[in-house]
Design a protein around this motif. Structure first.
Motif, mmCIF file in Angstrom:
data_model
loop_
_atom_site.group_PDB
_atom_site.id
_atom_site.type_symbol
_atom_site.label_atom_id
_atom_site.label_comp_id
_atom_site.label_asym_id
_atom_site.label_seq_id
_atom_site.Cartn_x
_atom_site.Cartn_y
_atom_site.Cartn_z
ATOM 1 N N THR A 73 0.737 -1.182 0.102
ATOM 2 C CA THR A 73 0.036 -0.048 0.036
ATOM 3 C C THR A 73 0.676 1.158 -0.089
ATOM 4 O O THR A 73 0.477 2.324 -0.210
ATOM 5 N N GLN A 74 2.181 1.079 -0.278
ATOM 6 C CA GLN A 74 3.183 2.249 -0.080
ATOM 7 C C GLN A 74 2.950 3.552 -0.937
ATOM 8 O O GLN A 74 2.883 4.541 -1.070
ATOM 9 N N GLY A 75 2.309 2.835 -2.336
ATOM 10 C CA GLY A 75 2.283 3.712 -3.426
ATOM 11 C C GLY A 75 0.992 4.197 -3.560
ATOM 12 O O GLY A 75 0.761 5.177 -4.205
ATOM 13 N N ARG A 76 0.046 4.223 -2.572
ATOM 14 C CA ARG A 76 -1.239 4.930 -2.238
ATOM 15 C C ARG A 76 -1.213 6.340 -2.414
ATOM 16 O O ARG A 76 -0.038 6.724 -1.870
ATOM 17 N N PRO A 77 -2.014 7.160 -2.905
ATOM 18 C CA PRO A 77 -2.010 8.791 -2.904
ATOM 19 C C PRO A 77 -1.512 9.284 -1.580
ATOM 20 O O PRO A 77 -0.708 10.312 -1.665
ATOM 21 N N VAL A 78 -2.019 8.928 -0.424
ATOM 22 C CA VAL A 78 -1.823 9.697 0.638
ATOM 23 C C VAL A 78 -0.422 9.285 1.250
ATOM 24 O O VAL A 78 0.270 10.081 1.330
#
Lengths: 310, 66
Positions: A82-87
């Motif tokens: 999930t590191q690449g998610r926008p937030v």
């Protein structure tokens, strides 16, 4: 003279980043199951109303995804997946995600009430509340049963679709809910088995972390065995039929067999072949759910030709 | 001269504004379509007056269908 190229990167998000906040992949499942729930209902809906309703159900699902990303930004930063998610990647500020989530939730619920009815809108509002508050804020970080209870949020869309058409809840829509509800734990626990330490590092009490991987394997088998009767019983209701039943028998035999294979393995075996069985089970779980709902749809589509239904 | 150079930020900002514009246009179209569907109730409508015209009901009456 100031050169515009010398400006610091602002971290301004593109349109795609806001779309990513709505979890489009999860949304596709919401769209499909809500659409099936709506189409298999015994009441015909105007195509425009049906289209708008499914769109607002999807928007509501997306809004709860944005709220989830706002609250979970800290653990998303830790987990590889999930590191690449926008937030967590800094492209969208957490407050923006919160604002977008709240605004879209309101729009989706109000518009669904106007397009369809208050029962469907009420169910959508409850789903958003359940996913954002009960699951994301409360249970996800406090109990290893998070997946089981959180799965209810993902199970609501076909029920909402059914409510759009009928204005109520019935045994068929409850069984469609139960099908997704029972399917979610084995689906996610298989993922947790081969994602290894991701959840552990983030401090999320996944079953693999709190009770160990052996217990998780037992739970996958248990839930898969409990899921099969739900899938088969749904086949004898008004939305089922011989096509669905045949499909459900084959799919559940394969699914239970997959769960049994996961159950009889230990960590050394799984490690040795790179979690091949677990990954295969996870991939099949997606096909499993898709084909069950495609089965309901087939029964309804073929009914005018005297082929669908009992 | 330099001020006219396109920065990556401008592209993203344009993309975002364009996206929002498209979403708003789609929303207007959707509400319009929804309104037509709700008002007509699946039947044909003629919107140039607001008085009851039996002519519109005749085909249904002739066919014996209500």
């Amino acid at each position: 003279m100031t050169d515009i190229r010398s400006f610091e990167q602002t971290g301004e998000a593109g349109f795609g980043d806001y779309v990513a906040l709505l979890k489009p992949r999860v949304m596709s499942l919401v769209v499909f199951t809500a659409m099936v729930g709506l189409l298999v209902a015994p009441v015909a809906v105007h195509p425009m109303v049906a289209f708008a309703s499914v769109l607002f159900i999807a928007l509501g699902g997306g809004a709860s995804g944005a709220l989830n990303m706002w609250w979970d930004a800290d653990i998303d930063r830790v987990m590889k997946r999930t590191q690449g998610r926008p937030v967590p990647s800094g492209r969208v500020a957490p407050e923006e995600a919160l604002g977008l989530g709240l605004a879209l939730s309101g729009i989706a619920v109000v518009m669904l009430a106007l397009a369809a009815n208050f029962v469907a809108a009420g169910l959508l509002a409850f789903t958003i509340f359940f996913y954002a508050v009960i699951y994301t804020i409360w249970l996800k970080r406090s109990t290893p049963q998070n997946i089981v209870i959180g799965g209810a949020a993902g199970a609501f869309p076909p029920m909402i679709g059914w409510a759009v058409a009928t204005g109520g809840v019935s045994i068929e829509s409850v069984l469609m809910f139960a099908l997704i509800f029972m399917w979610t734990p084995p689906h996610f626990w298989a993922l947790a088995l081969f994602m290894r330490n991701d959840y552990g590092n983030a401090g999320v009490p996944m079953l693999t972390v709190t009770h160990g991987r052996r217990v998780t394997r037992n739970h996958i088998l248990g839930y898969t065995l409990a899921l099969a009767p739900v899938a088969l019983v749904t086949g004898i209701t008004s939305i089922g039929g011989p096509i669905y039943m045949g499909l459900a028998i084959v799919l559940n035999v394969i699914f239970v067999l997959g769960a049994w294979r996961i159950w009889r393995r230990d960590e050394d075996q799984a490690e040795a072949d790179g979690f091949r069985v677990e990954k295969k089970f996870f991939r099949f779980s997606l096909i499993y759910l898709f084909l069950h709902f495609a089965g309901f749809l087939a029964e309804t589509a073929l009914r005018p030709y005297g082929l669908g239904g009992w | 001269m330099a001020i006219t150079i396109e920065h990556e930020m401008h592209k993203r900002r344009f993309g975002r504004n364009f996206g929002v514009a498209m979403v708003l246009i789609a929303f207007v179209a959707l509400v319009f379509g929804l309104t037509l569907a709700k008002v007509s109730g699946g039947g044909s409508i003629q919107g140039f007056d607001h008085t009851y015209r039996p002519a519109l009901d005749q085909p249904a009456a002739a066919g014996g269908v209500n």
